[in-house]
Enzyme design. Structure first.
Site, PDB file in Angstrom:
ATOM      1  N   SER A  23       0.835  -1.212   0.000  1.00  0.00           N
ATOM      2  CA  SER A  23       0.000   0.000   0.000  1.00  0.00           C
ATOM      3  C   SER A  23       0.863   1.252   0.000  1.00  0.00           C
ATOM      4  O   SER A  23       0.591   2.218  -0.726  1.00  0.00           O
ATOM      5  CB  SER A  23      -0.890   0.029   1.242  1.00  0.00           C
ATOM      6  OG  SER A  23      -1.817  -1.017   1.193  1.00  0.00           O
ATOM      7  N   GLN A 170      -9.219   2.031  -0.509  1.00  0.00           N
ATOM      8  CA  GLN A 170      -8.986   2.317  -1.930  1.00  0.00           C
ATOM      9  C   GLN A 170      -9.950   3.390  -2.420  1.00  0.00           C
ATOM     10  O   GLN A 170      -9.558   4.317  -3.132  1.00  0.00           O
ATOM     11  CB  GLN A 170      -9.147   1.039  -2.759  1.00  0.00           C
ATOM     12  CG  GLN A 170      -8.039   0.034  -2.467  1.00  0.00           C
ATOM     13  CD  GLN A 170      -8.140  -1.218  -3.306  1.00  0.00           C
ATOM     14  OE1 GLN A 170      -9.121  -1.424  -4.009  1.00  0.00           O
ATOM     15  NE2 GLN A 170      -7.130  -2.061  -3.232  1.00  0.00           N
ATOM     16  N   ASP A 320      -6.930  -8.127   4.615  1.00  0.00           N
ATOM     17  CA  ASP A 320      -6.186  -9.037   3.737  1.00  0.00           C
ATOM     18  C   ASP A 320      -5.655 -10.261   4.484  1.00  0.00           C
ATOM     19  O   ASP A 320      -5.054 -11.146   3.864  1.00  0.00           O
ATOM     20  CB  ASP A 320      -5.013  -8.288   3.084  1.00  0.00           C
ATOM     21  CG  ASP A 320      -5.495  -7.217   2.114  1.00  0.00           C
ATOM     22  OD1 ASP A 320      -6.616  -7.344   1.591  1.00  0.00           O
ATOM     23  OD2 ASP A 320      -4.745  -6.243   1.890  1.00  0.00           O
ATOM     24  N   LYS A 347     -12.275  -9.601  -3.401  1.00  0.00           N
ATOM     25  CA  LYS A 347     -10.829  -9.365  -3.431  1.00  0.00           C
ATOM     26  C   LYS A 347     -10.267 -10.061  -4.684  1.00  0.00           C
ATOM     27  O   LYS A 347     -11.001 -10.334  -5.616  1.00  0.00           O
ATOM     28  CB  LYS A 347     -10.192  -9.876  -2.140  1.00  0.00           C
ATOM     29  CG  LYS A 347     -10.622  -9.086  -0.915  1.00  0.00           C
ATOM     30  CD  LYS A 347     -10.129  -7.663  -0.968  1.00  0.00           C
ATOM     31  CE  LYS A 347     -10.584  -6.840   0.220  1.00  0.00           C
ATOM     32  NZ  LYS A 347     -10.218  -5.435   0.079  1.00  0.00           N
ATOM     33  N   ARG A 396      -2.618 -14.284  -1.918  1.00  0.00           N
ATOM     34  CA  ARG A 396      -2.760 -14.600  -0.490  1.00  0.00           C
ATOM     35  C   ARG A 396      -3.385 -15.983  -0.254  1.00  0.00           C
ATOM     36  O   ARG A 396      -3.136 -16.611   0.767  1.00  0.00           O
ATOM     37  CB  ARG A 396      -3.546 -13.497   0.227  1.00  0.00           C
ATOM     38  CG  ARG A 396      -2.849 -12.144   0.117  1.00  0.00           C
ATOM     39  CD  ARG A 396      -3.297 -11.140   1.141  1.00  0.00           C
ATOM     40  NE  ARG A 396      -2.953  -9.794   0.704  1.00  0.00           N
ATOM     41  CZ  ARG A 396      -1.737  -9.255   0.744  1.00  0.00           C
ATOM     42  NH1 ARG A 396      -0.726  -9.946   1.248  1.00  0.00           N
ATOM     43  NH2 ARG A 396      -1.517  -8.028   0.313  1.00  0.00           N
TER      44      ARG A 396
END
Ligand code: S3P
Length: 445
Positions: A23, A170, A320, A347, A396
């Protein structure tokens, strides 16, 4: 396809550093490009997602150069100075690049066309189209506000006050970035706190940004027609990447691992709080501040975990990390209940469905809910394993099952580990260096 097989490991030991925060790396590139003069970044994540942002910013006219490992120099064009890209922007797998850069374009008099991989082309963009449309930008997209998408910005754009309908850093960031080149004050109101890297970094670049507590939530104001001052940014290690060695060490008895230089911004560190509550032997050492962000070395030792009900309010600070938390839960004693996580379905993959399917295939008792996941743990014993799990272009998910396989009776294979490079280049080498059993399977022709 790059299959990766994980086998049962003994204790993990050692000290490691994970790559830079994804990020923060995206934001450093974007704000560097909006400043006039030279910005230097150290510790930049050189994963595919961030490289997509770098390539896009070059297409908007900025000079973006890599000068060494994690060291980048950016010569910005100034707020309002973005040029129109000559070609379609391929954002790969990266939702953050796409949504934040849409914000930048919205208040410039230019047109840009975005596309991405099959995962990104499925993800909802309406959540940014709505507020940026209110500011004056116009869009042509596939049905459901999906990529490929064309945005034409408007200058001057109209400042708005927008209350976020979903907790999304976001969306918040896209509006604040659009506000930089908009006359007047642009305001975003968030009911639940989401990661605040944009706010911290914008202040660091000299933007006039302030927050206020209101009955509807926190109002974040930015004054437009801003002039950003270039500077030096040191990117801390990504807590979302640290999560994988941390959980691997927590579930393997006898482990003792130190992950150095991890960002522990409270809007990101929810997993570490939850693991401690589950009984993990986890501590922050050497807490300090680096480049306006709190950082620590995280020491974790293997220990018995117990299932808990994860409070839904904590979700934005570990959004996340639910896939890897579900892996920790598979080894806890009792039940772990994760609710209020419907966002996981949009996601890089539908993470609720992917974790439910993969855990069940590996012999873990799991219940899928529309907005939740419930996992029954083994109480510390290895899970059965012995399955091949789909990663569906989701880094992930791939890394979570690579960790699950470290404590499984039979090997666990991830069908395609290549998406790991979007956020965590060097994951396999870092994990095997600690003693994990991971091997890339040569593809059969
Ligand atoms: C991100 C915000 C989160 C997170 C993503 C990165 C960011 O998304 O899932 O990986 O850098 O702002 P949302 O804000 O959409 O929840």
């Amino acid at each position: 396809m790059l299959p990766l097989t994980a086998r049962s490991a003994s204790a993990l030991k050692g000290r490691v550093r994970v790559p830079g925060d994804k990020s923060i790396s995206h934001r450093a590139l974007m704000l560097g490009c909006l400043a006039v003069g030279e910005t230097r970044v150290e510790g930049m994540l050189e994963g595919e997602d961030v490289l997509a942002t770098a390539a896009a910013m070059r297409a908007f006219g900025a000079r973006v150069e890599r000068t060494g490992e994690g060291a980048w120099t950016i010569h910005g064009v100034g707020v309002g100075g973005l040029l129109e890209p000559e070609d379609v922007l391929d954002m790969g797998n990266s939702g953050t690049s796409t949504r934040l850069i849409m914000g930048l374009v919205a208040s410039h008099p230019i047109t840009a066309v975005f596309t991405g991989d099959a995962s990104l082309r499925r993800r909802p963009m309406q959540r940014v189209i709505d507020p940026l449309g209110q500011m004056g930008a116009s869009f042509v997209s596939r049905s459901g506000g999906r990529l490929p998408l064309t945005i034409t910005g408007r200058a001057p754009a109209t400042p708005i006050t927008y209350t976020l309908p979903v907790a999304s850093a976001q969306v918040k960031s896209a509006i604040l970035l659009a506000g930089l080149n908009t006359p007047g004050i642009t305001t975003v109101i968030e009911k639940e706190p989401t990661r605040d890297h944009s706010e911290r970094m914008l202040k660091g670049f000299g933007a006039d940004l302030w927050t206020e507590t209101t009955p509807e939530g926190t109002a974040i104001h930015v004054r437009g027609e801003a002039e950003l001052k270039p500077g030096r940014i040191v990117v801390p290690g990504d807590p979302s990447s640290a999560a994988f060695p941390v959980v691997a060490a927590a579930i393997l008895p006898g482990s003792d691992v130190l992950v150095e230089n991890v960002g522990i911004n409270p809007t990101r560190a929810g997993l570490f709080t939850v693991l401690k509550e589950m009984g993990a032997d986890l501590a922050y050492e050497n807490e300090r501040e680096v480049g306006g962000e709190p950082v620590a070395d995280i020491r974790v030792r293997g220990s018995a975990l117990k299932g808990i009900e994860v409070p839904p309010e904590i979700a934005p600070s570990m959004i996340d990390e639910y896939p890897i938390l579900a892996v920790a839960a598979a080894f806890a004693e009792g039940t772990t209940i994760m609710r209020g996580i419907g966002e996981l379905r949009v996601k890089e993959s539908d993470r609720i469905a992917m974790m439910a399917a993969g855990l069940a295939a590996c012999g873990v008792r799991v219940t899928e809910e529309p907005e939740g996941l419930i996992v029954e743990g083994t109480g510390g014993a290895p899970v059965p394993g012995g399955a091949t799990v789909a990663a569906k272009l989701d880094h992930r998910i791939a890394m979570s099952f690579a960790v699950l396989g470290q404590h499984a009776k039979a090997p666990v294979t991830v069908d395609d580990a290549s998406p790991i490079n979007t956020s965590f280049p060097g994951f396999v080498a870092l994990m095997t260096g600690l003693g994990a059993e991971l091997a890339v399977v040569e593809e059969q022709k």
